[in-house]
Design a protein around this motif. Structure first.
Motif, PDB file in Angstrom:
ATOM      1  N   PHE A 162      49.735   4.414  52.288  1.00 14.00           N
ATOM      2  CA  PHE A 162      49.382   3.425  51.260  1.00 14.00           C
ATOM      3  C   PHE A 162      50.498   3.426  50.222  1.00 14.00           C
ATOM      4  CE2 PHE A 162      45.188   5.260  52.610  1.00 14.00           C
ATOM      5  CZ  PHE A 162      44.828   4.203  53.433  1.00 14.00           C
ATOM      6  N   ALA A 163      51.711   3.193  50.687  1.00 16.65           N
ATOM      7  CA  ALA A 163      52.919   3.462  49.909  1.00 16.65           C
ATOM      8  C   ALA A 163      53.123   2.535  48.723  1.00 16.65           C
ATOM      9  CB  ALA A 163      54.142   3.384  50.832  1.00 16.65           C
ATOM     10  N   GLY A 164      52.531   1.336  48.757  1.00 20.25           N
ATOM     11  CA  GLY A 164      52.745   0.408  47.652  1.00 20.25           C
ATOM     12  C   GLY A 164      54.209   0.086  47.490  1.00 20.25           C
ATOM     13  N   ILE A 165      54.714   0.220  46.272  1.00 22.10           N
ATOM     14  CA  ILE A 165      56.130  -0.053  46.023  1.00 22.10           C
ATOM     15  C   ILE A 165      56.949   1.228  45.893  1.00 22.10           C
ATOM     16  CG2 ILE A 165      55.691  -2.307  45.007  1.00 22.10           C
ATOM     17  CD1 ILE A 165      56.055  -1.016  42.237  1.00 22.10           C
ATOM     18  N   GLY A 166      56.320   2.376  46.162  1.00 19.97           N
ATOM     19  CA  GLY A 166      57.083   3.622  46.222  1.00 19.97           C
ATOM     20  C   GLY A 166      56.992   4.535  45.017  1.00 19.97           C
ATOM     21  N   GLY A 167      55.935   4.418  44.213  1.00 20.25           N
ATOM     22  CA  GLY A 167      55.796   5.304  43.065  1.00 20.25           C
ATOM     23  C   GLY A 167      55.667   6.761  43.452  1.00 20.25           C
ATOM     24  N   PHE A 168      54.860   7.035  44.475  1.00 19.85           N
ATOM     25  CA  PHE A 168      54.743   8.401  44.993  1.00 19.85           C
ATOM     26  C   PHE A 168      56.100   8.871  45.515  1.00 19.85           C
ATOM     27  CE2 PHE A 168      50.051   8.084  45.354  1.00 19.85           C
ATOM     28  CZ  PHE A 168      49.698   9.380  45.011  1.00 19.85           C
ATOM     29  N   ARG A 169      56.745   8.011  46.266  1.00  9.82           N
ATOM     30  CA  ARG A 169      58.008   8.405  46.888  1.00  9.82           C
ATOM     31  C   ARG A 169      59.067   8.742  45.838  1.00  9.82           C
ATOM     32  NH1 ARG A 169      60.970   5.799  52.141  1.00  9.82           N
ATOM     33  NH2 ARG A 169      62.963   6.876  51.952  1.00  9.82           N
ATOM     34  N   ARG A 170      59.183   7.890  44.824  1.00  9.04           N
ATOM     35  CA  ARG A 170      60.191   8.143  43.800  1.00  9.04           C
ATOM     36  C   ARG A 170      59.929   9.484  43.107  1.00  9.04           C
ATOM     37  NH1 ARG A 170      64.297   6.665  40.888  1.00  9.04           N
ATOM     38  NH2 ARG A 170      64.327   7.177  38.662  1.00  9.04           N
ATOM     39  N   GLY A 171      58.689   9.734  42.723  1.00  5.86           N
ATOM     40  CA  GLY A 171      58.367  10.988  42.058  1.00  5.86           C
ATOM     41  C   GLY A 171      58.625  12.187  42.936  1.00  5.86           C
ATOM     42  N   CYS A 172      58.303  12.056  44.219  1.00  2.98           N
ATOM     43  CA  CYS A 172      58.463  13.178  45.139  1.00  2.98           C
ATOM     44  C   CYS A 172      59.935  13.423  45.468  1.00  2.98           C
ATOM     45  CB  CYS A 172      57.667  12.908  46.414  1.00  2.98           C
ATOM     46  SG  CYS A 172      56.919  14.372  47.144  1.00  2.98           S
TER      47      CYS A 172
END
Length: 324
Positions: A8-18
């Protein structure tokens, strides 16, 4: 260094933080075509699979990973699960897809996120079921409400559910509880009010007039607010000054834009935030590309997590990633 998947990646908020915490994304999944467009513009998706619909994914085909990340939709859970076990507890919900992946891949840890209302959803049956299912899969879960105020100039409370596989040693002092240690030492959170709207707003003379509300629209907002007040409700628009903190940016900002209005002086109507200001309000840098329409951008940032909060949580959890 650790690997993670972005569900449920959306626009990548989790990814950027991680990624800021030292993680490497090895698999992503997002169904919304406009969110996929923004995600692909800002992250390298050529070296790993970028799946679309999580319900079409075979968990066995997902690569092994250290951490699963997901801001999952909140849906009603079956009461029958209390009698019939794991599959029946969550069948028909998108959380079930996450549970299947966790059961199959057994990551060392996961980090889930949802709105604060998850705590009371279905008379607390939903959050109880989620934690029970994750416990059955062999994970300890540590729910925590975190307000993003301090990381960004908005009051944005969300529930975060970090979970750790029972055989993984994080080095936490269980006597005091993991979040006690997070807050005392490892969980780095700026003080409330550390950043204000003035830090993310464009100068007034650089904002196109299309973002200023018309007289007719302002009149409609005043009428709506007065009607709600007569009913004892506090619903309605809010005009914010530059030295203040905004309320939470919601996906509904795309339709009404009334939840966060910016003061432009006593002789001019307030205005909406621009998409770039919304990006900043959520903690995205100015080099983050916005390839979609204003409407879609408002939806995307309103649905996003704050990357700084994700970084802080992962930073607090990092000790496990260096252990074998």
């Amino acid at each position: 260094m650790f690997t993670f998947i972005d569900v449920f990646a959306g626009i990548g908020g989790f990814r950027r933080g991680c990624e800021l915490a030292g993680g490497i994304c090895i698999w992503s999944c997002e169904k919304d075509k406009f969110a996929r467009q923004t995600y692909a513009c800002n992250f390298d998706v050529d070296y790993h699979e970028f799946a679309e619909d999580i319900e079409d994914v075979d968990p066995k085909a997902i690569p092994d990973h250290d951490v699963l990340l997901a801001g999952f939709p909140c849906q009603p859970f079956s009461m029958a699960g209390r009698r019939e076990g794991f599959a029946h507890e969550t069948q028909g919900t998108l959380f079930f897809e996450l549970a299947k992946i966790i059961k199959e891949k057994q990551p060392k840890a996961f980090l889930l996120e949802n709105v604060r209302g998850l705590l009371s959803h279905n008379s607390r049956d939903t959050i109880t079921t989620i934690i029970r299912v994750l416990n059955k899969l062999g994970y300890k879960v540590y729910p925590k409400i975190i307000d993003a105020d301090g990381f960004v100039p908005q009051h944005r409370e969300r529930i975060y559910l970090p979970g750790v596989r029972e055989d993984v040693d994080l080095g936490w002092h269980e006597l005091n509880g993991p979040w006690a240690e997070f807050e005392e030492d490892k969980f780095i959170k700026p003080p409330k009010g550390y950043v204000q709207l003035q830090h993310i707003l464009e100068p007034h003379d650089l904002v196109p007039e299309k973002y200023t509300l018309s007289d007719a629209f302002m009149a409609a907002l005043r009428t709506h607010k007065a009607k709600q007040a007569a009913k004892g409700n506090r619903f309605g628009y809010r005009i914010c000054r530059s030295d203040e903190i905004a309320g939470a940016l919601m996906a509904s900002y795309a339709k009404s834009g009334q939840s966060i209005l910016i003061h432009q002086g006593d002789h001019k109507n307030p205005r909406k935030l621009t998409p770039r200001e919304c990006a900043r309000l959520m903690g995205y840098p100015d080099h983050f590309k916005i390839p979609v329409s204003d409407y879609q951008a408002y939806k995307q940032f309103g649905n996003s997590v704050v990357p700084g909060v994700i970084w802080a949580i992962m930073h607090a959890m990092l000790p496990w990633s260096y252990r074998e």
